[in-house]
Design a protein around this motif. Structure first.
Motif, mmCIF file in Angstrom:
data_model
loop_
_atom_site.group_PDB
_atom_site.id
_atom_site.type_symbol
_atom_site.label_atom_id
_atom_site.label_comp_id
_atom_site.label_asym_id
_atom_site.label_seq_id
_atom_site.Cartn_x
_atom_site.Cartn_y
_atom_site.Cartn_z
ATOM 1 N N CYS A 15 0.824 -1.216 0.000
ATOM 2 C CA CYS A 15 0.000 0.000 0.000
ATOM 3 C C CYS A 15 0.856 1.262 0.000
ATOM 4 N N THR A 72 -10.070 -12.933 2.180
ATOM 5 C CA THR A 72 -11.017 -11.844 1.977
ATOM 6 C C THR A 72 -10.605 -10.627 2.790
ATOM 7 N N LEU A 75 -7.438 -8.977 1.131
ATOM 8 C CA LEU A 75 -7.770 -8.251 -0.095
ATOM 9 C C LEU A 75 -8.541 -6.973 0.204
ATOM 10 N N ARG A 76 -9.394 -7.020 1.213
ATOM 11 C CA ARG A 76 -10.130 -5.820 1.614
ATOM 12 C C ARG A 76 -9.139 -4.760 2.122
ATOM 13 N N ALA A 79 -7.483 -3.161 -0.846
ATOM 14 C CA ALA A 79 -8.421 -2.270 -1.519
ATOM 15 C C ALA A 79 -8.561 -0.951 -0.765
ATOM 16 N N GLN A 80 -8.472 -0.986 0.549
ATOM 17 C CA GLN A 80 -8.586 0.230 1.356
ATOM 18 C C GLN A 80 -7.439 1.196 1.091
ATOM 19 N N ARG A 82 -6.199 2.083 -1.566
ATOM 20 C CA ARG A 82 -6.439 2.874 -2.773
ATOM 21 C C ARG A 82 -7.170 4.156 -2.451
ATOM 22 N N ARG A 83 -7.819 4.207 -1.307
ATOM 23 C CA ARG A 83 -8.674 5.349 -0.979
ATOM 24 C C ARG A 83 -7.888 6.426 -0.253
#
Length: 95
Positions: A15, A72, A75-76, A79-80, A82-83
């Motif tokens: 990240c 899961t 991956l979550r 995805a976080q 990116r915000r």
């Protein structure tokens, strides 16, 4: 002896790398002649990319080979990352 890294450490590495690259690319889109941003992007790509690549490989291995419930969650978490308000999604090609 190699330091022990956790999956969360690897997720953080991936990240952080993605955020750095996205932020620097945004600066270059705003001003293509921003030499400090270009130099910093080159440094990030040459210095941090190998560690981020290995961390991503370990994360993917954990997601694919580990229990479904942890995959899961991992991956979550990715995805976080990116915000980020300062770094809109941008395609940046480093040549």
């Amino acid at each position: 002896m190699r330091p022990v890294t956790t999956t969360q450490d690897d997720v953080n590495t991936v990240c952080d790398f993605a955020i750095q690259v996205r932020t620097l690319c945004a600066q270059l889109v705003d001003n293509p002649f921003n030499t400090p941003a270009a130099e910093e992007l080159l440094d990030v790509l040459t210095d941090a990319a190998p560690a981020a690549d290995l961390a991503l490989a370990r994360v993917l291995h954990t997601v694919i080979c580990g229990p479904a419930s942890s995959g899961t969650h991992i991956l979550r978490g990715i995805a976080q990352c990116r915000r980020t308000p300062k770094a809109p999604p941008i395609v940046c090609a480093a040549a």
